[in-house]
Design an enzyme around this catalytic site. Structure first.
Site, PDB file in Angstrom:
ATOM      1  N   HIS A   4       0.813  -1.217   0.000  1.00 27.75           N
ATOM      2  CA  HIS A   4       0.000   0.000   0.000  1.00 27.75           C
ATOM      3  C   HIS A   4       0.850   1.272   0.000  1.00 27.75           C
ATOM      4  O   HIS A   4       1.876   1.363   0.662  1.00 27.75           O
ATOM      5  CB  HIS A   4      -0.919   0.004   1.222  1.00 27.75           C
ATOM      6  CG  HIS A   4      -0.183  -0.045   2.539  1.00 27.75           C
ATOM      7  ND1 HIS A   4       0.267   1.082   3.188  1.00 27.75           N
ATOM      8  CD2 HIS A   4       0.190  -1.093   3.311  1.00 27.75           C
ATOM      9  CE1 HIS A   4       0.880   0.753   4.314  1.00 27.75           C
ATOM     10  NE2 HIS A   4       0.849  -0.574   4.413  1.00 27.75           N
ATOM     11  N   ASP A   5       0.408   2.229  -0.802  1.00 24.65           N
ATOM     12  CA  ASP A   5       0.989   3.573  -0.851  1.00 24.65           C
ATOM     13  C   ASP A   5       2.409   3.620  -1.403  1.00 24.65           C
ATOM     14  O   ASP A   5       3.048   4.670  -1.372  1.00 24.65           O
ATOM     15  CB  ASP A   5       0.959   4.242   0.536  1.00 24.65           C
ATOM     16  CG  ASP A   5      -0.424   4.232   1.148  1.00 24.65           C
ATOM     17  OD1 ASP A   5      -1.318   4.872   0.561  1.00 24.65           O
ATOM     18  OD2 ASP A   5      -0.629   3.584   2.189  1.00 24.65           O
ATOM     19  N   GLY A  22       5.007  -0.898   2.590  1.00 25.28           N
ATOM     20  CA  GLY A  22       4.187   0.293   2.449  1.00 25.28           C
ATOM     21  C   GLY A  22       4.984   1.577   2.445  1.00 25.28           C
ATOM     22  O   GLY A  22       6.016   1.702   3.107  1.00 25.28           O
TER      23      GLY A  22
END
Length: 267
Positions: A126-127, A144
């Site tokens: 994520h991200d 992340g």
């Protein structure tokens, strides 16, 4: 929106209502395309691939069997907020690869650039922000909030710690844990990653001029052996040699930029 009439969709695939399938797409048997997925022109999903969530796949990308692209983050703080994954053009996403959408706290978007190769079992969390022409070998993992710049290679079974930045043109050896930022064009290897030189092979393959490579060698020596903190040595490079080579300037700008981690420094 909708399914372009030129798309070829196997009758055993599941395309949920609301999905957008561009011209020339090919979707194989037992694939699943979610309602918020957007496939640009000429995307190919081989059998058993999954594209779900609020996910965009760029033109000409090929996704191989059992890849799961766009599912929710592996983050306990994630509470169901609406976040995205954007994958660029002409990527090759091999068997079992996973790429997750973002989180509200991380900006909400996971982004992958163009012309990447993500080998079997690789993971983009994520991200993360992944640049163009990135290669992640088998079972490499990016945690992340990482920033992986253009032309980076991450070796098989290697892991990149959350919030780490890897500068353009760097190479990470196989079975390496990267816990701090890596300068552009750096070479990192060893179980607990050590900055062990420059990615000279990669520089030569890209046709970088000999004078630029010599300037990078001198800069690396200055960073390795100079007085003061790592950032202080980089600031001195700004005055001494950065004007001679844009490649050295890439390193200086990277070291003096914002970071949530410290740096891997020359041994």
């Amino acid at each position: 929106m909708g399914i372009d009439p030129s798309a070829v969709i196997h009758p055993m695939a599941v395309v949920e209502a609301g999905a957008s399938i561009g011209p020339g797409c090919v979707i194989g048997p037992f694939c699943v395309v979610g309602a918020e997925a957007r496939l640009a022109a000429d995307v190919t999903l081989k059998s058993h691939a999954v594209v779900t969530g609020w996910t965009e796949i760029g033109q000409g990308t090929v996704i191989f069997p059992f890849a799961n692209i766009g599912d929710v983050p592996q983050d306990l703080k994630y509470s169901g907020e609406k976040t995205r994954l954007i994958v660029g053009k002409r990527n090759r996403i091999r068997e079992g690869v996973t790429m997750n959408t973002g989180t509200e706290g991380g900006g909400g978007i996971t982004r992958v650039g163009d012309d990447g190769l993500f080998m079997a079992g690789a993971h983009v969390a994520h991200d993360a922000q992944v640049g163009d022409r990135v290669i992640m070998a088998n079972n490499a993992a990016v945690a992340g909030h990482c920033i992986i710049s253009d032309d980076v290679i991450i070796g098989g079974l290697s892991g990149v710690h959350q919030f780490v930045r890897i500068g353009k043109g760097a190479i990470i050896g196989a079975v390496t844990m990267v816990t701090n930022d890596v300068i552009p064009y750096g070479l990192v290897q060893g179980p607990r990653g050590m900055l062990d030189g420059l990615n000279l092979v990669g520089l030569k393959r890209r046709g970088v001029a000999r004078e630029d490579i010599m300037a990078l060698r001198a800069a690396f020596q200055a960073l390795a052996q100079g007085d003061g903190a790592f950032q202080d040595r980089a600031k001195r490079l700004l005055d001494d040699v950065a004007g001679q080579s844009r490649y050295v300037r890439d390193i200086v700008d990277f070291v003096l930029g914002e970071s949530d981690r410290s740096f891997l420094t020359p041994g």
